[in-house]
Design an enzyme around this catalytic site. Structure first.
Site, mmCIF file in Angstrom:
data_model
loop_
_atom_site.group_PDB
_atom_site.id
_atom_site.type_symbol
_atom_site.label_atom_id
_atom_site.label_comp_id
_atom_site.label_asym_id
_atom_site.label_seq_id
_atom_site.Cartn_x
_atom_site.Cartn_y
_atom_site.Cartn_z
ATOM 1 N N GLN A 102 -8.412 67.540 40.592
ATOM 2 C CA GLN A 102 -6.983 67.534 40.866
ATOM 3 C C GLN A 102 -6.188 67.103 39.629
ATOM 4 O O GLN A 102 -5.107 67.640 39.350
ATOM 5 C CB GLN A 102 -6.696 66.608 42.047
ATOM 6 C CG GLN A 102 -7.279 67.116 43.359
ATOM 7 C CD GLN A 102 -7.338 66.049 44.433
ATOM 8 O OE1 GLN A 102 -7.006 64.892 44.192
ATOM 9 N NE2 GLN A 102 -7.774 66.437 45.632
ATOM 10 N N THR A 134 -9.771 63.780 47.883
ATOM 11 C CA THR A 134 -9.502 63.094 46.618
ATOM 12 C C THR A 134 -10.571 62.039 46.365
ATOM 13 O O THR A 134 -11.053 61.852 45.256
ATOM 14 C CB THR A 134 -8.106 62.450 46.658
ATOM 15 O OG1 THR A 134 -7.133 63.479 46.790
ATOM 16 C CG2 THR A 134 -7.835 61.668 45.395
ATOM 17 N N GLY A 159 -0.833 69.377 51.218
ATOM 18 C CA GLY A 159 -0.678 69.188 52.655
ATOM 19 C C GLY A 159 -0.783 70.519 53.366
ATOM 20 O O GLY A 159 -0.649 71.589 52.747
ATOM 21 N N ASP A 163 -6.109 59.689 57.083
ATOM 22 C CA ASP A 163 -6.795 60.986 57.140
ATOM 23 C C ASP A 163 -8.301 60.851 57.330
ATOM 24 O O ASP A 163 -8.926 61.672 58.019
ATOM 25 C CB ASP A 163 -6.466 61.846 55.920
ATOM 26 C CG ASP A 163 -6.650 61.134 54.592
ATOM 27 O OD1 ASP A 163 -7.197 60.015 54.564
ATOM 28 O OD2 ASP A 163 -6.229 61.709 53.562
ATOM 29 N N ASN A 178 -16.158 53.817 48.893
ATOM 30 C CA ASN A 178 -15.422 54.859 48.182
ATOM 31 C C ASN A 178 -16.245 55.389 47.014
ATOM 32 O O ASN A 178 -16.797 54.608 46.235
ATOM 33 C CB ASN A 178 -14.100 54.305 47.630
ATOM 34 C CG ASN A 178 -13.009 54.253 48.679
ATOM 35 O OD1 ASN A 178 -13.256 53.836 49.801
ATOM 36 N ND2 ASN A 178 -11.809 54.657 48.316
#
Length: 334
Positions: free
Chosen positions: A313, A268, A23, A246, A305
């Site tokens: 990550q 992500t 963040g 977001d 997606n």
């Protein structure tokens, strides 16, 4: 120290952007006809294992949010407003005393395994898509709620309010409960045509409508932060709803005002698509598994997606802080 001694700049605004791995708190202001952005705080977001599930550490997020807002003042800013966005689909439940009921289980947790079959026995997936226009993904909120019904029905009984992650953080800042449209559109419970909760779906899936505040849209003000928050951060901003999903906020930053324009938002996940004035809930869209996520001003992000940075990550998390140095000369020779 000299900068802290100066009077804080107030013609500025704070944006809090929280993704699945990190963040940040950014201050924006206009200077010499240009929008200037200054990052004042960045922090890790992490999943923790609790009660057999992968969960978000929402207490940590709240702590880092306050720390970031306090650092705005340390950097010489006292923003007029604060806006928060996060990823979609995940939620918390609050009881009548506004205490958390259960954990904030993360969308990549395995609890939704097998929920397609449960859901399809209640409503045909084609009909569900026709009503909500949401891609079929195991982590959609509707499947999470079905899993919760089966594992912890007592939590739904004890709950008084459903809030998504940015809504909960806003509640901690202001004491006001509001579910913003763009994030609500990722639940599988929002009617794509009306932009309101689909009570037919909620009744069919035995999801209590009483838990869900009416949908609020980006641009609404939740009012000033609570007195204890103002004391902690050193100023008293208002909390204003951006597109709290977001990707919805990211799309607003793209310099394309008129369709057709194809957008790619990478984090992500990478999300590739267009923004439309109306949803596309056709059989062809269902078969292709396109989604209609809510956008600012009641628009629709028609997209797919795609694998994004999740693999990187995950490797970073599995290395658990171990740093590997890459020999760039060896790479160039290779």
């Amino acid at each position: 120290m000299a900068q802290q001694a100066q009077e804080a700049r107030t013609d500025c605004y704070a944006a809090v952007d929280i993704g699945a791995s990190s963040g940040r708190v950014v201050v924006g202001y206009v200077e010499d006809g240009l929008i200037r952005l200054q990052e004042v705080h960045r922090f890790d977001n992490r999943q923790v294992r609790r009660h057999g599930h992968d969960c978000w550490d929402v207490d940590l997020l709240h702590t880092e949010l306050l720390r970031g807002l306090a650092r705005c003042k340390e950097a010489g800013f006292a923003p007029k407003t604060v806006g928060i966005d996060t990823w979609g689909v995940d939620f918390v439940l609050l009881d009548a005393d506004d205490n958390l009921v259960g954990d904030a289980v993360a969308y990549r947790d395995a609890r939704t395994n097998g929920m397609y079959e449960v859901a399809d026995a209640i409503m045909a997936p084609e009909e569900l898509y026709r009503r909500v226009g949401l891609q079929r993904q195991p982590f959609n909120t509707i499947y999470q709620l079905l899993a919760l019904q089966r594992e912890h029905p007592e939590q739904l009984e004890a709950a008084d309010t459903f809030l998504m992650i940015p809504d909960y953080l806003n509640f901690l800042l202001t004491g006001q409960k509001a579910v913003e449209y763009t994030n609500a559109s990722t639940t599988g419970l929002l009617n794509a045509e009306t932009g309101a909760w689909d009570e037919t779906i909620m009744a069919a899936f035995d999801i209590p409508r009483r838990l869900f505040p009416n949908v609020t849209h980006a641009g609404a003000s939740l009012g000033p932060v609570l007195p204890e928050v103002a004391e902690a951060i050193g100023y008293e901003p208002r909390v204003v709803l951006p597109a709290t999903h977001d990707t919805g906020s990211a799309y607003l930053a793209v310099p394309a005002c008129e369709p057709p324009a194809v957008f790619l938002s990478s984090g992500t996940w990478s999300l590739l698509g267009v923004e439309n004035r109306s949803p596309i809930c056709s059989e062809a869209a269902f078969r292709a598994n396109f989604t209609n996520e809510g956008g600012y001003h009641f628009r629709y992000r028609f997209l797919k997606n795609i694998m994004g940075l999740w693999m990187i990550q995950s490797i970073r998390r599995e290395l658990n802080g171990i740093t590997y140095v890459v020999d760039e000369k060896a790479i160039r020779k290779g």
